[in-house]
Design an enzyme around this catalytic site. Structure first.
Site: not given
Ligand code: GLC
Length: 532
Positions: A99, A201, A264, A325-326
């Site tokens: 990541d 990310d 992402e 995970h979100d």
């Molecule tokens: C992304 C991650 C998430 C995190 C956010 C801020 O969306 O997947 O878990 O809280 O970025 O870094």
């Protein structure tokens, strides 16, 4: 599998490292724990693991607040453990994806410490600092994704800094070439250590409107939804020049052989596909979260697959994601019966599938008692059901008191159903969801039509969604009953015979179908089609 494009053929498995396997007994998963479970991943048949952040971090956002991009947090182990993980994974034919969190650092990162030290600091412009408006108010109306304003006042230097997430996560200024260079070097650091790619990310956040104009209100905003949705993020995200920044990262990735860049991106399809970049100079795989966001019914899912297929740029490789995970667990969202249908959908659509650890054992929503809530989003905006702890609970390996995850106290509660729902038990049950996942993965690896075949919608009838995957003479039909009533559907008119390769109930393999096929409630089938 051609080595150059392994990421087109492979299945990516996301590991949330805090929750996969604890090796040292502190109740938090670690790198040596992951090493112990590589054989399981090989047995399951996935090709690559993506590991959520493992870098030194104060853990305000559980690793997405990075304090040092080139280290390993002691919670997860050492650099030696990391190197061992990469070499053991590679020895088993598994790729390792890290990541990369370039939008923001931790407020404890030395760059930020230096940046906030004074207005003349050489690192001042590495972050986004703005004066208050003349009346002392915030520089603009932008909101933090975790609730509240996106600006925090720094008393010592008399300016605000911008943070799209927590105040402990100041945004880097990607307009500054020194930031780009430093971050490119971070990528090279890990690529040289042998990582096979990155999941980047919030990649669509990297550039902001140079004038920092106010975001317009969202007139469709509903009370009870996260505060961030009250504004349309038109000036704070998805800026046209973000694509140059991504192309810059991609050039670094391309300095090395066979690596992958995944982004992402939470955007509608027409915006999402822009992240392949002009002439495919962007992300290899802009994560496609549409299945997570679409209502679970045949009509809407069929429409979205169709729309996505049409929107892809020439040569752009598709991908699909069911959970991460979100997001609430797929089994929590659609129920245990449909989770099996969802597995068949994910693993038979055209494009690289990404699985989320635990979905293969049907892990659902785990209730978190108030005193054990850890997610900062839940803490900032309580009671709206935004908390992400329920999908981050430990993996369940066996029926022992801590599910084989740890010898200590797990950092988040375990699913109370773990004595029945764990890898050891489900492995022995040929009808389990885990056995289904494994057979679907094996079939996908075995059949070119599922791997590289073209996609064709066959039927959308009531709650049944049926499609074909074709490669040369090979024709496979996937028929998914997203409803709870049995249905019969015709086979495509140019094929009158079919033979069941796999049912989500795992009991009809070899059954012949002529002209039409019956689906039980909540059943998915894969059939091989022949001309009659
Ligand atoms: C992304 C991650 C998430 C995190 C956010 C801020 O969306 O997947 O878990 O809280 O970025 O870094």
């Amino acid at each position: 599998m051609p080595e150059t494009t392994w990421w087109k053929h492979g299945i990516v498995y996301q590991i949330y490292p805090r929750s996969f396997q604890d090796w040292n007994g502190d109740g938090i998963g670690d790198l040596r724990g992951i090493c112990e479970r590589l054989d399981y991943l090989g047995w399951l048949g996935v090709h690559a693991i993506w590991i959520s952040p493992i870098y030194p971090s104060p853990m305000a956002d559980f690793g997405y607040d990075v304090a040092d991009y080139c280290g390993i947090d002691p919670i997860f182990g050492t650099m030696e453990d990391f190197d061992r993980l990469v070499s053991q994974a590679h020895a088993k034919g598994l790729k390792v994806i890290l990541d990369f969190v370039p939008n923001h650092t931790s407020d404890r990162h030395l760059w930020f410490v230096e940046s906030r030290a004074s207005r003349d600091s050489p690192k001042r412009d590495w972050y986004i600092w703005r004066d208050a408006k003349s009346d002392g108010s915030l520089p603009n109306n932008w909101l933090s994704n975790f609730g509240g304003p996106a600006w925090t006042w720094d008393q010592a230097t008399g300016q605000y800094y911008y943070h799209a997430f927590l105040r402990e996560q100041p945004d880097l200024n990607w307009r500054n070439p020194a930031v780009r260079e430093a971050m490119h070097d971070v990528l090279r650091f890990w690529l040289r250590r042998g990582v096979d790619g990155f999941r980047v990310d919030v990649i669509w956040h990297l550039m902001k409107d140079p004038e920092f104009r106010d975001n317009p209100p969202n007139i469709g905003y509903q009370v009870g939804r996260p505060e961030i949705e009250s504004l349309l993020q038109v000036h704070s995200t998805d800026q046209p020049d973000v694509h140059d920044v991504i192309a810059g990262m991609r050039r670094v990735i391309d300095e090395f052989d066979h690596r992958v860049l995944i982004g992402e991106i939470y955007l509608p399809i027409e915006r999402l596909v822009a992240y392949y970049g002009s002439d495919l100079s962007g992300a290899h795989l802009p994560f496609n979260f549409q299945l997570i966001q679409t209502a679970w019914n045949a009509r809407e899912i069929a429409a979205l697959v169709h729309e996505y297929e049409l929107a892809l740029p020439e040569g752009g490789w598709p991908n699909w994601v069911l959970g991460n995970h979100d997001q609430p667990r797929i089994a929590a969202r659609v129920g245990a019966a449909q989770a099996r249908v969802a597995a068949m959908l994910l693993l038979t659509l055209r494009g690289t599938p990404t699985m989320y650890y635990g979905d293969e054992i049907g892990l659902g929503r785990v209730e978190i008692p108030p005193e054990r809530v850890r997610d900062p989003w839940e803490i900032n905006e309580p009671g709206l059901g935004l908390g992400r702890d329920p999908e981050r609970t430990p993996m369940q390996w066996d029926a022992s008191p801590s599910a084989g995850f740890t010898t200590g106290r797990p950092w988040l509660p375990l699913d109370p159903k773990h004595p029945a729902c764990n890898v050891e038990r489900l492995k022995q049950d040929p009808n389990s969801i885990l056995s289904l996942y494994r057979r679907l993965i094996a079939l996908r690896r075995d059949r070119r039509a599922l791997d590289v075949g073209s996609y064709h919608t066959v039927a959308v009838e009531g709650q049944v969604f049926a499609y074909e995957r074709r490669h040369r003479g090979e024709r496979l039909m996937v028929a998914l009953n997203l409803g709870h009533e049995p249905r019969r559907i015709p086979l495509p008119t140019d094929s009158t015979e079919g033979c069941v390769l796999l049912s989500t109930f795992l009991d009809r393999t070899g059954e012949a179908a002529a002209g039409e096929v019956g689906l039980r409630a909540d059943e998915g089938l894969i059939l091989e089609l022949r001309r009659g």
